[in-house]
Each structure stands twice: as C-alpha cells, then as structure tokens.
Enzyme design. Structure first.
Site, PDB file in Angstrom:
ATOM      1  N   CYS A  65      51.684 -19.232  -5.037  1.00 30.77           N
ATOM      2  CA  CYS A  65      51.989 -18.055  -5.861  1.00 30.77           C
ATOM      3  C   CYS A  65      50.727 -17.306  -6.286  1.00 30.77           C
ATOM      4  O   CYS A  65      50.815 -16.140  -6.671  1.00 30.77           O
ATOM      5  CB  CYS A  65      52.783 -18.483  -7.086  1.00 30.77           C
ATOM      6  SG  CYS A  65      51.903 -19.684  -8.096  1.00 30.77           S
ATOM      7  N   HIS A  76      59.501 -19.379 -13.551  1.00 32.28           N
ATOM      8  CA  HIS A  76      58.852 -18.168 -13.021  1.00 32.28           C
ATOM      9  C   HIS A  76      59.802 -17.533 -11.987  1.00 32.28           C
ATOM     10  O   HIS A  76      59.511 -17.532 -10.777  1.00 32.28           O
ATOM     11  CB  HIS A  76      57.504 -18.544 -12.405  1.00 32.28           C
ATOM     12  CG  HIS A  76      56.569 -17.385 -12.218  1.00 32.28           C
ATOM     13  ND1 HIS A  76      56.866 -16.097 -12.629  1.00 32.28           N
ATOM     14  CD2 HIS A  76      55.322 -17.314 -11.637  1.00 32.28           C
ATOM     15  CE1 HIS A  76      55.851 -15.296 -12.323  1.00 32.28           C
ATOM     16  NE2 HIS A  76      54.913 -16.001 -11.732  1.00 32.28           N
ATOM     17  N   ARG A  79      55.982 -12.414 -20.697  1.00 37.76           N
ATOM     18  CA  ARG A  79      55.338 -13.653 -20.245  1.00 37.76           C
ATOM     19  C   ARG A  79      54.948 -14.413 -21.498  1.00 37.76           C
ATOM     20  O   ARG A  79      53.988 -14.036 -22.191  1.00 37.76           O
ATOM     21  CB  ARG A  79      54.125 -13.340 -19.364  1.00 37.76           C
ATOM     22  CG  ARG A  79      53.259 -14.551 -19.099  1.00 37.76           C
ATOM     23  CD  ARG A  79      52.209 -14.315 -18.034  1.00 37.76           C
ATOM     24  NE  ARG A  79      52.793 -14.282 -16.711  1.00 37.76           N
ATOM     25  CZ  ARG A  79      52.111 -14.366 -15.570  1.00 37.76           C
ATOM     26  NH1 ARG A  79      50.799 -14.498 -15.591  1.00 37.76           N
ATOM     27  NH2 ARG A  79      52.717 -14.340 -14.408  1.00 37.76           N
ATOM     28  N   GLN A  87      58.659 -14.735  -9.343  1.00 36.51           N
ATOM     29  CA  GLN A  87      57.878 -15.299  -8.240  1.00 36.51           C
ATOM     30  C   GLN A  87      58.825 -15.853  -7.172  1.00 36.51           C
ATOM     31  O   GLN A  87      58.633 -15.609  -5.973  1.00 36.51           O
ATOM     32  CB  GLN A  87      56.962 -16.414  -8.773  1.00 36.51           C
ATOM     33  CG  GLN A  87      56.117 -17.066  -7.706  1.00 36.51           C
ATOM     34  CD  GLN A  87      55.090 -16.104  -7.122  1.00 36.51           C
ATOM     35  OE1 GLN A  87      54.338 -15.496  -7.849  1.00 36.51           O
ATOM     36  NE2 GLN A  87      55.059 -15.963  -5.804  1.00 36.51           N
ATOM     37  N   ASP A 120      50.938 -25.023  -5.845  1.00 36.64           N
ATOM     38  CA  ASP A 120      50.505 -24.205  -6.984  1.00 36.64           C
ATOM     39  C   ASP A 120      49.385 -24.964  -7.688  1.00 36.64           C
ATOM     40  O   ASP A 120      49.153 -26.155  -7.420  1.00 36.64           O
ATOM     41  CB  ASP A 120      51.700 -23.950  -7.924  1.00 36.64           C
ATOM     42  CG  ASP A 120      51.347 -23.068  -9.123  1.00 36.64           C
ATOM     43  OD1 ASP A 120      50.341 -22.321  -9.048  1.00 36.64           O
ATOM     44  OD2 ASP A 120      52.058 -23.123 -10.142  1.00 36.64           O
ATOM     45  N   ARG A 136      56.043  -9.402  -4.614  1.00 35.30           N
ATOM     46  CA  ARG A 136      56.287  -9.306  -6.062  1.00 35.30           C
ATOM     47  C   ARG A 136      56.664  -7.869  -6.420  1.00 35.30           C
ATOM     48  O   ARG A 136      57.568  -7.618  -7.225  1.00 35.30           O
ATOM     49  CB  ARG A 136      55.030  -9.726  -6.855  1.00 35.30           C
ATOM     50  CG  ARG A 136      54.622 -11.189  -6.714  1.00 35.30           C
ATOM     51  CD  ARG A 136      55.633 -12.122  -7.347  1.00 35.30           C
ATOM     52  NE  ARG A 136      55.840 -11.849  -8.760  1.00 35.30           N
ATOM     53  CZ  ARG A 136      55.071 -12.287  -9.768  1.00 35.30           C
ATOM     54  NH1 ARG A 136      54.036 -13.063  -9.506  1.00 35.30           N
ATOM     55  NH2 ARG A 136      55.340 -11.981 -11.022  1.00 35.30           N
TER      56      ARG A 136
HETATM   57  N1   CP Z   1      51.688 -15.368  -9.375  1.00 29.87           N
HETATM   58  C1   CP Z   1      51.522 -14.748 -10.573  1.00 29.87           C
HETATM   59  O1   CP Z   1      52.441 -14.679 -11.400  1.00 29.87           O
HETATM   60  O2   CP Z   1      50.293 -14.200 -10.759  1.00 29.87           O
HETATM   61  P1   CP Z   1      49.702 -13.622 -12.132  1.00 29.87           P
HETATM   62  O3   CP Z   1      49.570 -14.783 -13.078  1.00 29.87           O
HETATM   63  O4   CP Z   1      48.400 -13.013 -11.758  1.00 29.87           O
HETATM   64  O5   CP Z   1      50.678 -12.626 -12.693  1.00 29.87           O
HETATM   65  N1  NVA Z   2      51.895 -22.578 -12.752  1.00 30.98           N
HETATM   66  C1  NVA Z   2      51.010 -21.465 -12.937  1.00 30.98           C
HETATM   67  C2  NVA Z   2      51.545 -20.245 -12.284  1.00 30.98           C
HETATM   68  C3  NVA Z   2      50.678 -19.019 -12.383  1.00 30.98           C
HETATM   69  C4  NVA Z   2      51.305 -17.812 -11.766  1.00 30.98           C
HETATM   70  C5  NVA Z   2      50.794 -21.234 -14.428  1.00 30.98           C
HETATM   71  O1  NVA Z   2      51.771 -21.317 -15.187  1.00 30.98           O
HETATM   72  O2  NVA Z   2      49.666 -20.965 -14.831  1.00 30.98           O
END
Ligand code: CP
Ligand code: NVA
Length: 305
Positions: free
Chosen positions: A263, A130, A103, A133, A224, A291
């Site tokens: 999400c 993502h 990430r 997701q 989101d 997930r």
């Molecule tokens: N939806 C998602 O990716 O959640 P986290 O940021 O908690 O991993």
């Molecule tokens: N768009 C959000 C998604 C979190 C899972 C972010 O990038 O923070």
C-alpha cells in the site's frame, strides 16, 4: 445502502462491484484527459490525525478533478475531544460540507463521527481498517485477472491494511491467506466477521504463521510496513519479530508468477527488498494510482447513487 464508507463489511459485493466498475471508467477517462464534472459544487472535509501522502493528495485532487472542492483540517486546528466534542464537530461539518473523509487513530472515533453526522463519512484509515486502500487494490487486481479467481497472500503484520484486505476478499468471494507471527495475526473480531461473510459469499479466508505456506503458488503477494503509524516506539523489536516475514527473492521463488503489492509507504530492506519493490512484478504504483480513481467512485457513490 450504508450512509458511510467505514468498513467493507457493511457493503455488498454488488455495491462494491458498482464502485469498481465506475473506478475503471474514471481511470480511463482520466487517462484520456477527460474530467467529468460530477461533483460540481460539492465539498469534502478531510481530517487527518496521522501523516499522509496518497490519501491526502488523491482525495483532494479527486474532488477538484470532478469539479468539487476539498478542505484540509488538522487536529491542532479542530481539536476533536479537546476544543470541542466529536458530536459538535460532526454537526457543524454536516451543515457546511457534503462529505467527510477522516484518518483517525481510534476506529471508535470515526464510528462516533459517522453516527453524529448527517452526511457520509469515509474512513481514510484508522488503527483498525483501511477500506479505501482495499478498493484501490481490488481495482489493481481486477486489471490483471478476475478477482474471484485470484489467490492472494498477505505476509507480515495483521494490521489495518490486512484487515480491510481480508474483509474485501470475504465480501467479494475471493481467496486470501494471511501469514503473520503469533500475537500479530489479524484481530479475532475481524477474522470472525470475515469468516461469517465468507460463509455466504464462498470466499476462502485463512490465517497461518508460516509465510511459505501462504505464498505457495499464489497470484498476488501483499505486504505492508511492520511498524504502523503510532507504533514508532516499537520499531526496533518489530524488526526482529517480523524478520522471517520479509518478502524477498527466496520467498517469491515459491510463487514464480506472483505480482507484488504494497500500500506504501514502504521500507525497502525491511518488509520487502528494494529489488522486488522496484522490479517488474511490482504493482505498487498501479495501486497508488488507483487510489485516485477508486476514491472518486466511492465519493460519487455516496453522494449521487
Ligand atoms: N497507502 C496510504 O494510505 O498512503 P498514505 O498514508 O500516504 O495516505
Ligand atoms: N499500516 C500502515 C498503513 C499506511 C498506509 C499504517 O497504519 O501506518
């Protein structure tokens, strides 16, 4: 088959369909208490530059449940780009573990890691995409109706989650309309890519400004956060810009049968009202559960297919 799981645009409908089918099997096995040991002796390295609940726990628990192991790496420990180069990190990890989930803020960094590593890299979210997701979302939608028939509206920021949902719909021949304010619509290169794929698959990809237009009679309304990780300094002005995009009782009146998706993490009273997020039409905990299953299927596909 691509070595990595960085963007759904690299994958075919057939391969994503196989991952979905396996995720569905893994979900029912898991729910009946079975733990197939398909990843025995396999190790996943997890590298997080940003916070996480779902991605961290589902990858770690998923590896363990399939008989494998996961190692958590933090940037202050590894120092990609400060302590050592992305290439050296990728080459070292390739000698020790079987697969990496990262990430990162920068999508270019995950692409570089993938290029240098000899093992598969999974995108656990970047500023751009993502894809894990979106696979869990596909599984969630497929449990309700044939995804090819589903009409989906995404309302809010044209961000990483919106991008991957758009690419998912493009590859799988689905129908999506994204409503976002000017200046916050999906990145042009992602939209072009999605449209190019859609021309082959028969998907319908639309981007509009008006949320009411997007949600009219859809089956799923997705939203989101208005402030993604790394944008915290912008939270105040973002609340103003996105206020007309809140998923609330008035908006969902236009789609009386629509299921609601997010999400997570969610901000009740901002992008969605608390009554809807916690109500009967909400699929958010199904998405979160999936997930676990979707990612197990992704890891199995990369390592065993
Ligand atoms: N939806 C998602 O990716 O959640 P986290 O940021 O908690 O991993
Ligand atoms: N768009 C959000 C998604 C979190 C899972 C972010 O990038 O923070």
């Amino acid at each position: 088959m691509p070595k990595d799981f960085l963007t759904l645009a690299d994958w075919t409908a057939e391969a994503l369909g196989e991952i979905l089918a396996r995720a569905q099997v893994l979900r029912s096995l898991h729910r009946s208490g079975e733990r197939p040991q398909t990843l025995q002796g396999r190790t996943l390295a997890m590298y997080f530059e940003k916070p996480s609940l779902r991605t961290h726990v589902t990858f770690e628990a998923g590896m363990e449940q399939l008989g494998g192991h996961a190692v958590l790496l933090r940037p202050e420990q590894v120092g990609i780009g400060t302590r050592e180069t992305p290439r050296d990190v990728a080459l070292n990890l390739s000698r020790w573990v079987d697969v990496i989930m990262a990430r990162t803020f920068s999508h270019a960094l995950i692409e570089q890691l993938a290029e240098e590593a000899s093992i598969p890299i999974i995108n656990g979210l970047t500023d751009l995409l993502h894809p894990c997701q979106a696979m869990a979302d596909l599984q969630t939608i497929a449990a309700i109706m044939d995804p090819a028939e589903a009409k989906i509206a995404y309302v809010g920021d044209g961000n990483n989650v919106a991008h991957s949902l758009m690419l998912l719909c493009a590859v799988m021949g689905m129908q999506i309309c994204i409503a976002a304010p000017e200046g916050h619509q999906p990145a042009v290169q992602i939209q072009r890519k999605a449209e190019k794929i859609a021309a082959e698959t028969g998907a319908t990809i639309q981007v509009v400004e008006d949320p009411a237009t997007a949600v009219a009679d859809v089956d799923f309304i997705y939203t989101d956060t208005w402030t993604s990780m790394g944008q915290e300094d912008e939270a105040e002005w973002r609340r103003q810009v996105f206020a007309p995009y809140q998923v609330n009782a008035k908006l969902v009146e236009l789609a009386p049968k629509a299921w609601l998706m997010h999400c997570l993490p969610a901000h009740r009273g901002e992008e969605i009202t608390g009554d809807l997020l916690d109500g009967d039409r909400s699929l958010v905990y199904e998405q979160a559960e999936n997930r676990l299953h979707a990612q197990k299927a992704i890891v199995e596909h990369l390592l065993l297919a």
